[in-house]
Design a protein around this motif. Structure first.
Motif: not given
Length: 422
Positions: A376-382, A295-296
């Motif tokens: 918390e890591h998902m914005p960087q993955v995106a 979801r993030a």
């Protein structure tokens, strides 16, 4: 170094050992986001590579056609007991070699060639073995397919019911390979009862989420349930079939002698280990974290202008339509792989491109969650995902190499089960 180590293989066949180590390093350094892949524990690896591979055990526990089953019989019974307890089912068969043979066993148990079956169409997120035309199931049965709605990508239950009542299929399949939303098992069950059909739930992708309480269970709704044992369940490459007690004999007879001979005992042992691991409280945390991460990541990708089929996800999987980006799914998947993000190109509902060069991408978060990444890591993955697609559009190979290096640097801090650099 491979864990467990490979000293004998290194001496006996150094080329194969080298390739295995190279594959392990590749898995370590990339964001592995193919929705059907994961990492297994060293314990599962050890069971898979054990001397159980030496033993042939045609038949079922206490009813074998070969001698020397004093150890294998209680091992298979242990796997069955753990499967029944974890999923709350009346009957479990742990012998199918993989997901497709498990699904074939359902056909053999409940239908005859030429009978009508109903499943979700492959381009809509279904599976080949749910009657798609290039599969044996599409050639041997009269396959009818339901769809998802154009406007929201969700299953069209009005169509499911209309088709079920008009065609009267022997089997109705629910589940698939590219469904980002919760499967409404009670609604499928209601339609199957009205049509007089067997309801078969294929939960290969979400079995771990079901075991971990992060997705509703089909138990009590579906007559028969099939699943692989890898993907979100984090086991070996195998499969299981669950059913009510009423259908146990038909299921078992379809698996053996219907479709296969002796089970792969080393796989059965690894399934037992994975089921024990999935029964631990920590696995529930893991399943919940998968959904949080998905979801993030969905929210972060939407913020970066990506079009997600159904607008998001309830499970481990995202399906992205790249039409608005002006690039195809296949070149995008290849560019992302070069940049250290491993996923697969995929058709999207009502795709106008070919299956081998479709408009979409399918990705999942089960593997990176196993590595320890959180929301918390998902914005960087995106961000890496978006930059990789931009690099493809700009033909910027240096940007791809930079992203791959940054990903490897991040993952160096998140141990990989089964391999270590030291």
């Amino acid at each position: 170094m491979h864990v467990p180590p490979l000293p004998n293989l290194t001496v006996e066949d150094p080329r194969v050992a080298e390739l295995i180590e190279s594959e392990a390093a590749r898995q370590h350094d990339k964001l592995r986001m193919i929705a059907s892949e994961n990492y297994v524990s060293p314990a599962v690896l050890e069971a898979t590579g054990s001397v159980l591979t030496n033993k042939y055990s045609e038949g079922y526990a206490r009813k074998r056609y070969y001698e020397g089953q004093q150890i294998v019989d209680p091992l298979e019974e242990l796997a069955i007991e753990r499967a029944r307890a974890l999923f709350g089912v009346e009957h479990a068969n742990v012998q199918p070699y993989s997901g497709s043979p498990a699904n074939l066993a359902v056909y053999m148990a409940f239908a005859k060639p030429g009978d009508t079956i109903l499943g979700l169409g492959l381009p809509m997120g279904g599976h080949l073995t749910h009657g798609w035309k290039v599969s044996a199931t599409g050639a041997w049965f009269n396959a009818v397919h339901y769809s998802v709605r154009r406007e929201d990508g969700l299953i069209d239950f009005d169509q499911v019911r209309d088709l079920a009542l008009a065609e009267r299929p022997k089997i109705i399949w629910c589940g698939g390979t590219a469904l980002p939303r919760t499967i409404d098992f009670p609604r499928f069950a209601e339609i199957a009862r009205e049509a007089g059909a067997i309801l078969a739930a294929d939960v290969a992708h979400i079995a771990g989420l079901i075991a971990g309480g992060a997705h509703p269970s089909p138990v009590g709704h579906a007559d028969v349930i099939t699943t692989t044992t890898h993907k979100t369940l984090r086991g070996p490459r195998g499969a299981m079939i669950f059913s009510t007690a009423e259908h146990a004999k038909a299921v078992d007879k379809a698996v053996f002698p219907g479709l296969q001979g002796g089970p792969h005992n080393h796989t059965t042992a690894a399934i037992a280990v994975a089921l024990k691991e999935a029964a631990e409280p920590s696995f529930r945390d893991y399943a919940a974290q998968i959904v949080k991460n998905t979801r993030a990541l969905a929210a972060a990708l939407i913020d970066r202008g990506f079009d997600l089929v159904t607008g998001g996800s309830d499970n481990h999987l995202l399906l992205i339509d790249l039409t608005g980006k002006g690039v195809g799914g296949k070149p995008a998947a290849q560019a992302l792989d070069r940049a250290g993000i491993e996923l697969n190109f995929n058709t999207v509902p009502y795709d106008t491109r070919t299956p081998f060069d479709p408009s979409g991408l399918r990705l999942g978060t089960a593997g990176i969650t196993t590595r320890g990444l959180t929301e918390e890591h998902m914005p960087q993955v995106a961000a890496w995902f978006s930059d990789s697609v931009d690099a493809l559009i700009k033909d910027d190979e240096k940007a791809e190499a930079r992203i791959a290096g940054e990903i490897a640097d991040l993952l160096a801090g998140f141990p990989m089960p089964g391999w270590s650099r030291v």
